[in-house]
Design an enzyme around this catalytic site. Structure first.
Site, PDB file in Angstrom:
ATOM      1  N   SER A 178       0.788  -1.224   0.000  1.00 43.14           N
ATOM      2  CA  SER A 178       0.000   0.000   0.000  1.00 43.14           C
ATOM      3  C   SER A 178       0.824   1.280   0.000  1.00 43.14           C
ATOM      4  CB  SER A 178      -0.945   0.017   1.207  1.00 43.14           C
ATOM      5  OG  SER A 178      -0.218  -0.039   2.415  1.00 43.14           O
ATOM      6  N   HIS A 206      -5.323  -3.756  -2.786  1.00 43.21           N
ATOM      7  CA  HIS A 206      -4.950  -2.759  -3.795  1.00 43.21           C
ATOM      8  C   HIS A 206      -4.741  -3.368  -5.182  1.00 43.21           C
ATOM      9  CE1 HIS A 206      -4.510   0.577  -0.969  1.00 43.21           C
ATOM     10  NE2 HIS A 206      -4.039  -0.321  -0.117  1.00 43.21           N
ATOM     11  N   LYS A 237     -12.228  -0.218  -2.367  1.00 43.47           N
ATOM     12  CA  LYS A 237     -11.251   0.524  -3.160  1.00 43.47           C
ATOM     13  C   LYS A 237     -11.691   0.533  -4.622  1.00 43.47           C
ATOM     14  CE  LYS A 237      -7.455   0.034   0.110  1.00 43.47           C
ATOM     15  NZ  LYS A 237      -8.260  -0.452   1.253  1.00 43.47           N
TER      16      LYS A 237
END
Length: 394
Positions: A178, A206, A237
């Protein structure tokens, strides 16, 4: 108590580590309003722009109209709706796994898997740069945790070789890290796991929606989806909603349902979040051009900043780290950018190692080339003013 807290806060301030909330009065678009002022946003995990997409809003509203605003309980009492089951089926299909189980956040999913699967007498091998939720899961598990140097397969093999005992072994790593946006060396991890009879868990927060065929994530990016025991991810996300999940085998799902405390005692995801997530997964699979634009934007910004003379970290993902060094300097750079209408918060210890404070830049598919160039120009200007970069011929 207040006197002690005041002294502690003073120490935090002296180290340049004071944290403050910024108040948004708009959603995470490429342009936002914070504390009444307009900014270009380069810090959101809304990678594909789906968190503000009208189709997700419509589905979220439909979920509320049919089921209400909240789930009303945990999944094991009164909170398990048919759409929870449908979402898990959609995630399993998306990740090409036997099954999936949904948690109320990715943080809870990481804690739930590690703390319920790994026990006293077992050994966890954890990358030094893993997310805080993985670290907390290791602490709660009571297993022995051995931290290996970041993405260092020589160090991981040495520690696997030196580890003895009859307990289970688990290698756990972020898929995309991250802070630097680099990708875990999964092929080498898989080889080592097979050699030393270890299980593998990856946190794909991610990577989901960003890497691999149809945005399926790190394992698919490497063609290794059948070699991962637990794939944890988030719906909050690139998928534009809220919540976390674990894609795994059917038997592992049943085990987590009965043993993962962060599943058993959590309030279930709200209907709006479930329906938005289902729509987000569908869009990711059917609109690959969003992912292509995201990665194109990130590559352009990364190359331009490097050419300006900045120390830039990251590879193929939407996360770009612009290394500043000191905490105070990183904060100053971020504040100067805010004066120029660019919002990129500074990331400081303990989130990153001391001396590596940075601007963590995240790109969205919805950023225009004009917005990217504006950000580049402002960062170059401030970098020169602060003596962080020297641009030849200017």
């Amino acid at each position: 108590m207040d006197d002690w807290l005041r002294r502690e806060l003073q120490l935090i301030e002296e180290q340049g580590l004071t944290r403050k909330l910024r108040t948004f009065s708009t959603g995470n678009e490429n342009e936002v309003v914070i504390n009444g002022k307009q900014f270009l946003l380069f810090s959101s995990n809304n990678y594909l722009g789906l968190a503000t997409d009208s189709r997700l809003k419509k589905k979220a509203t439909e979920g509320i109209l049919k089921y209400g605003t909240g789930a009303g309980g945990s999944r094991l009492t009164t909170g398990n709706f048919d759409i929870h089951d449908q979402l898990e089926a959609a995630i399993a299909d998306f990740k090409k796994a036997e099954a999936a189980i949904v948690f109320s956040s990715g943080y809870l999913a990481n804690i739930g898997v590690i703390s319920s699967v790994m026990k006293t007498g077992d050994v966890i091998f954890s990358d030094a740069w893993n997310h805080a939720s993985i670290i907390e899961g290791c602490r709660l598990s009571h297993a022995k945790t051995i931290v290996y140097e970041h993405a260092d397969m020589v160090d991981l093999e040495r520690k696997l070789r030196q580890s003895h005992g009859a307990g289970k072994k688990l290698i756990v790593t972020d898929g995309v890290f991250s802070m630097d946006g680099d990708i875990a060396p999964l092929p080498e991890i898989v080889e080592l796991a097979k050699e030393y009879k270890a299980y593998i868990m990856i946190d794909d927060a991610h990577a989901t929606g960003v890497l691999g065929n149809d945005g399926r994530g790190t394992a698919d990016y490497y063609g290794l989806k059948d070699d991962i025991d637990f794939t944890v991810g988030t719906l909050s996300k690139a998928l534009g909603a809220e919540g976390g999940f674990v894609a795994t085998s059917s038997i592992a799902k049943n085990y987590l349902l009965s043993n993962a405390r962060s599943f058993i005692f959590q309030t279930a995801l709200s209907p709006s979040a479930i329906e938005a997530a289902r729509e987000g997964i569908s869009i990711v699979q059917n609109e690959p051009e969003r992912r292509a634009q995201l990665l194109k934007n990130a590559q352009y910004l990364r190359l331009q900043l490097a050419q300006c003379g900045f120390e830039v970290r990251g590879g193929e993902t939407a996360i770009i780290s612009l290394i500043i060094g000191g905490s105070h300097e990183a904060m100053q750079f971020s504040e100067k950018l805010m004066e120029e209408g660019i919002f990129i918060p500074a990331i400081r210890p303990p989130t990153v190692p001391k001396g590596s404070s940075r601007l963590r830049i995240t790109v969205m598919a919805t950023h225009t080339i004009e917005q990217l160039n504006t950000a580049i120009s402002k960062m170059k200007k401030i970098g020169r003013e602060m003596g962080i970069v020297r641009v030849p011929g200017t």
